[in-house]
Design a protein around this motif. Sequence first.
Motif, PDB file in Angstrom:
ATOM      1  N   GLU A 136      53.946  53.767  81.969  1.00 32.94           N
ATOM      2  CA  GLU A 136      52.923  53.721  80.925  1.00 32.94           C
ATOM      3  C   GLU A 136      52.968  55.062  80.197  1.00 32.94           C
ATOM      4  OE1 GLU A 136      48.025  53.745  80.470  1.00 32.94           O
ATOM      5  OE2 GLU A 136      48.985  54.095  82.411  1.00 32.94           O
ATOM      6  N   VAL A 137      53.216  55.047  78.906  1.00 37.99           N
ATOM      7  CA  VAL A 137      53.293  56.272  78.119  1.00 37.99           C
ATOM      8  C   VAL A 137      52.071  56.321  77.211  1.00 37.99           C
ATOM      9  CG1 VAL A 137      54.613  57.598  76.433  1.00 37.99           C
ATOM     10  CG2 VAL A 137      55.802  56.292  78.205  1.00 37.99           C
ATOM     11  N   VAL A 138      51.367  57.446  77.241  1.00 38.94           N
ATOM     12  CA  VAL A 138      50.115  57.583  76.503  1.00 38.94           C
ATOM     13  C   VAL A 138      50.205  58.774  75.558  1.00 38.94           C
ATOM     14  CG1 VAL A 138      47.613  57.881  76.673  1.00 38.94           C
ATOM     15  CG2 VAL A 138      48.842  56.613  78.448  1.00 38.94           C
ATOM     16  N   ALA A 139      49.977  58.519  74.276  1.00 45.99           N
ATOM     17  CA  ALA A 139      49.869  59.581  73.274  1.00 45.99           C
ATOM     18  C   ALA A 139      48.454  60.124  73.295  1.00 45.99           C
ATOM     19  CB  ALA A 139      50.213  59.036  71.892  1.00 45.99           C
ATOM     20  N   VAL A 140      48.333  61.442  73.392  1.00 49.64           N
ATOM     21  CA  VAL A 140      47.020  62.098  73.445  1.00 49.64           C
ATOM     22  C   VAL A 140      46.888  63.006  72.235  1.00 49.64           C
ATOM     23  CG1 VAL A 140      45.502  63.594  74.786  1.00 49.64           C
ATOM     24  CG2 VAL A 140      47.092  62.054  75.970  1.00 49.64           C
ATOM     25  N   ASP A 141      45.843  62.798  71.444  1.00 53.93           N
ATOM     26  CA  ASP A 141      45.669  63.610  70.255  1.00 53.93           C
ATOM     27  C   ASP A 141      44.211  63.596  69.845  1.00 53.93           C
ATOM     28  OD1 ASP A 141      47.880  64.827  68.193  1.00 53.93           O
ATOM     29  OD2 ASP A 141      46.019  64.334  67.152  1.00 53.93           O
ATOM     30  N   GLN A 142      43.840  64.569  68.998  1.00 53.33           N
ATOM     31  CA  GLN A 142      42.483  64.647  68.474  1.00 53.33           C
ATOM     32  C   GLN A 142      42.236  63.657  67.356  1.00 53.33           C
ATOM     33  OE1 GLN A 142      42.097  66.295  65.232  1.00 53.33           O
ATOM     34  NE2 GLN A 142      39.901  65.904  65.107  1.00 53.33           N
ATOM     35  N   SER A 143      43.272  63.311  66.617  1.00 57.25           N
ATOM     36  CA  SER A 143      43.124  62.502  65.404  1.00 57.25           C
ATOM     37  C   SER A 143      43.255  61.016  65.700  1.00 57.25           C
ATOM     38  CB  SER A 143      44.177  62.907  64.367  1.00 57.25           C
ATOM     39  OG  SER A 143      44.262  61.925  63.357  1.00 57.25           O
ATOM     40  N   ALA A 144      42.184  60.279  65.471  1.00 57.98           N
ATOM     41  CA  ALA A 144      42.242  58.830  65.641  1.00 57.98           C
ATOM     42  C   ALA A 144      43.223  58.207  64.661  1.00 57.98           C
ATOM     43  CB  ALA A 144      40.851  58.225  65.457  1.00 57.98           C
ATOM     44  N   ALA A 145      43.331  58.781  63.456  1.00 56.55           N
ATOM     45  CA  ALA A 145      44.240  58.231  62.453  1.00 56.55           C
ATOM     46  C   ALA A 145      45.690  58.363  62.901  1.00 56.55           C
ATOM     47  CB  ALA A 145      44.020  58.938  61.118  1.00 56.55           C
ATOM     48  N   LEU A 146      46.060  59.526  63.450  1.00 51.72           N
ATOM     49  CA  LEU A 146      47.433  59.712  63.916  1.00 51.72           C
ATOM     50  C   LEU A 146      47.719  58.864  65.149  1.00 51.72           C
ATOM     51  CD1 LEU A 146      47.976  63.536  63.356  1.00 51.72           C
ATOM     52  CD2 LEU A 146      48.680  61.634  61.908  1.00 51.72           C
ATOM     53  N   LEU A 147      46.725  58.685  66.003  1.00 56.71           N
ATOM     54  CA  LEU A 147      46.917  57.835  67.178  1.00 56.71           C
ATOM     55  C   LEU A 147      47.122  56.375  66.767  1.00 56.71           C
ATOM     56  CD1 LEU A 147      44.322  59.341  69.662  1.00 56.71           C
ATOM     57  CD2 LEU A 147      46.816  59.455  69.832  1.00 56.71           C
ATOM     58  N   GLU A 148      46.420  55.937  65.724  1.00 56.61           N
ATOM     59  CA  GLU A 148      46.632  54.578  65.235  1.00 56.61           C
ATOM     60  C   GLU A 148      48.055  54.428  64.707  1.00 56.61           C
ATOM     61  OE1 GLU A 148      46.225  50.718  64.569  1.00 56.61           O
ATOM     62  OE2 GLU A 148      44.789  51.993  65.634  1.00 56.61           O
ATOM     63  N   ARG A 149      48.542  55.480  64.058  1.00 54.43           N
ATOM     64  CA  ARG A 149      49.933  55.469  63.591  1.00 54.43           C
ATOM     65  C   ARG A 149      50.888  55.356  64.790  1.00 54.43           C
ATOM     66  NH1 ARG A 149      51.383  56.900  57.963  1.00 54.43           N
ATOM     67  NH2 ARG A 149      53.632  57.187  57.939  1.00 54.43           N
ATOM     68  N   ALA A 150      50.573  56.066  65.866  1.00 53.40           N
ATOM     69  CA  ALA A 150      51.409  56.010  67.072  1.00 53.40           C
ATOM     70  C   ALA A 150      51.435  54.600  67.649  1.00 53.40           C
ATOM     71  CB  ALA A 150      50.901  57.001  68.108  1.00 53.40           C
ATOM     72  N   ARG A 151      50.270  53.954  67.698  1.00 56.34           N
ATOM     73  CA  ARG A 151      50.219  52.586  68.224  1.00 56.34           C
ATOM     74  C   ARG A 151      51.044  51.636  67.357  1.00 56.34           C
ATOM     75  NH1 ARG A 151      44.605  53.673  70.053  1.00 56.34           N
ATOM     76  NH2 ARG A 151      43.997  53.575  67.874  1.00 56.34           N
ATOM     77  N   THR A 152      50.900  51.798  66.038  1.00 57.35           N
ATOM     78  CA  THR A 152      51.582  50.889  65.113  1.00 57.35           C
ATOM     79  C   THR A 152      53.088  51.047  65.191  1.00 57.35           C
ATOM     80  OG1 THR A 152      49.699  50.912  63.613  1.00 57.35           O
ATOM     81  CG2 THR A 152      51.816  50.233  62.694  1.00 57.35           C
ATOM     82  N   ARG A 153      53.573  52.308  65.156  1.00 56.03           N
ATOM     83  CA  ARG A 153      55.022  52.523  65.122  1.00 56.03           C
ATOM     84  C   ARG A 153      55.694  52.115  66.428  1.00 56.03           C
ATOM     85  NH1 ARG A 153      57.460  56.850  63.227  1.00 56.03           N
ATOM     86  NH2 ARG A 153      59.199  56.578  64.632  1.00 56.03           N
ATOM     87  N   SER A 154      54.940  52.111  67.530  1.00 56.60           N
ATOM     88  CA  SER A 154      55.535  51.739  68.816  1.00 56.60           C
ATOM     89  C   SER A 154      55.351  50.268  69.143  1.00 56.60           C
ATOM     90  CB  SER A 154      54.924  52.578  69.938  1.00 56.60           C
ATOM     91  OG  SER A 154      53.588  52.166  70.202  1.00 56.60           O
ATOM     92  N   ALA A 155      54.704  49.517  68.234  1.00 59.45           N
ATOM     93  CA  ALA A 155      54.447  48.093  68.465  1.00 59.45           C
ATOM     94  C   ALA A 155      53.745  47.864  69.803  1.00 59.45           C
ATOM     95  CB  ALA A 155      55.741  47.298  68.387  1.00 59.45           C
ATOM     96  N   GLY A 156      52.824  48.771  70.146  1.00 65.42           N
ATOM     97  CA  GLY A 156      52.049  48.614  71.360  1.00 65.42           C
ATOM     98  C   GLY A 156      52.699  49.166  72.609  1.00 65.42           C
ATOM     99  N   ARG A 157      53.926  49.673  72.496  1.00 67.57           N
ATOM    100  CA  ARG A 157      54.606  50.203  73.689  1.00 67.57           C
ATOM    101  C   ARG A 157      53.954  51.490  74.168  1.00 67.57           C
ATOM    102  NH1 ARG A 157      55.809  51.814  77.611  1.00 67.57           N
ATOM    103  NH2 ARG A 157      57.803  52.067  78.699  1.00 67.57           N
ATOM    104  N   VAL A 158      53.333  52.240  73.258  1.00 65.28           N
ATOM    105  CA  VAL A 158      52.692  53.508  73.593  1.00 65.28           C
ATOM    106  C   VAL A 158      51.176  53.348  73.510  1.00 65.28           C
ATOM    107  CG1 VAL A 158      52.343  55.884  72.795  1.00 65.28           C
ATOM    108  CG2 VAL A 158      54.641  54.905  72.842  1.00 65.28           C
ATOM    109  N   GLY A 159      50.483  53.776  74.569  1.00 66.07           N
ATOM    110  CA  GLY A 159      49.038  53.774  74.540  1.00 66.07           C
ATOM    111  C   GLY A 159      48.509  54.992  73.804  1.00 66.07           C
ATOM    112  N   ALA A 160      47.221  55.027  73.562  1.00 68.67           N
ATOM    113  CA  ALA A 160      46.615  56.119  72.802  1.00 68.67           C
ATOM    114  C   ALA A 160      45.313  56.547  73.457  1.00 68.67           C
ATOM    115  CB  ALA A 160      46.361  55.690  71.362  1.00 68.67           C
ATOM    116  N   LEU A 161      45.114  57.854  73.492  1.00 67.58           N
ATOM    117  CA  LEU A 161      43.902  58.427  74.068  1.00 67.58           C
ATOM    118  C   LEU A 161      43.444  59.565  73.176  1.00 67.58           C
ATOM    119  CD1 LEU A 161      41.854  58.678  76.405  1.00 67.58           C
ATOM    120  CD2 LEU A 161      43.510  60.161  77.568  1.00 67.58           C
ATOM    121  N   ARG A 162      42.266  59.419  72.556  1.00 65.89           N
ATOM    122  CA  ARG A 162      41.746  60.494  71.722  1.00 65.89           C
ATOM    123  C   ARG A 162      41.062  61.523  72.601  1.00 65.89           C
ATOM    124  NH1 ARG A 162      38.803  63.395  68.570  1.00 65.89           N
ATOM    125  NH2 ARG A 162      36.890  63.031  69.741  1.00 65.89           N
ATOM    126  N   ALA A 163      41.419  62.784  72.408  1.00 66.65           N
ATOM    127  CA  ALA A 163      40.855  63.851  73.231  1.00 66.65           C
ATOM    128  C   ALA A 163      40.784  65.128  72.414  1.00 66.65           C
ATOM    129  CB  ALA A 163      41.707  64.075  74.477  1.00 66.65           C
TER     130      ALA A 163
END
Length: 301
Positions: A90-117
């Motif tokens: 399970e690979v999780v992108a961690v970032d402050q920006s919800a907008a950039l995390l949404e970009r991460a989810r979209t570009r990975s087609a759901g393969r990468v999870g997202a955690l705002r912190a």
Amino acid sequence: MTGHAHTHRHHHQDHTHAHAHHHGQDAGFDWDALAGHLEREAELKAPAVTEAARWLGGLLDGTPVHRVLDVGSGPGVIAGLLAEAFPAAEVVAVDQSAALLERARTRSAGRVGALRADLPEDLGTLGRADLVWSGNAIHHLGDQQAALTALAATLRPGGLLAVAEGGLPARYLPRDLGLGRPGLQARLDAAYEDSFTAMRASVPDTVAVVEDWPALLAAAGLVPTGTRTFLVDRPAPLDAPSRAFLHVQLSRRRDQLAELLDAGDRAALDALLDRDAPTGILSRPDAFYLSALTVHTARTP
């Protein structure tokens, strides 16, 4: 990250993760433009990151990797590369920006999870992981040692912390490019070093440390397992997306460093940014991209 004015990017990486933190979730900020720039930068470096990820897999030496964190992920290009390198995790992108995390989810087609912190406040809430990657994010936090110690605490037994910091500044211009005095890029690097030092001094609760990353990792309670540098070599002539990235990069340098440059260097930058001139960065046949990504690693005892 929280309210620090960090539109700067350290010259040692021009990296993907040090993005306009001071804007927070400001709806008026052009996150799409920023995300596109960060994505192009990470894509330039993708082969080096892929090679680094293979090296990390070797350092783990058979230790099962169930969860991977990319702390300070930006739009998730590197998180996606880590997902390719560790397909069972399970690979999780961690970032402050919800907008950039949404970009991460979209570009990975759901393969990468997202955690705002928010960092560093939320470093203790990320959950446990077998591999933690942090690319050029730690230097935007006031107490770098405390941040590394907090990341070390997220590791499961046998886990690995990989910190990409330092390296070499990107070079993309000839020494004599036919505009103004030779050596423009070296002077940009020197001016940016001063700008970066001022940024570090302005970070809330900043603590001065000798940036000996293996020593800092050891002080975080980990056992250093090696440092390696991976070359990013894109020779001339560059493709159009790479040129577009350099145009934005030079425009940012022009904005950030104008007061630190003399009139001749500002004029040379303006000529490089001219979209219609044959000497502009969008048209030059001699533009290239050469940099070096340095990764410091350590494991739990």
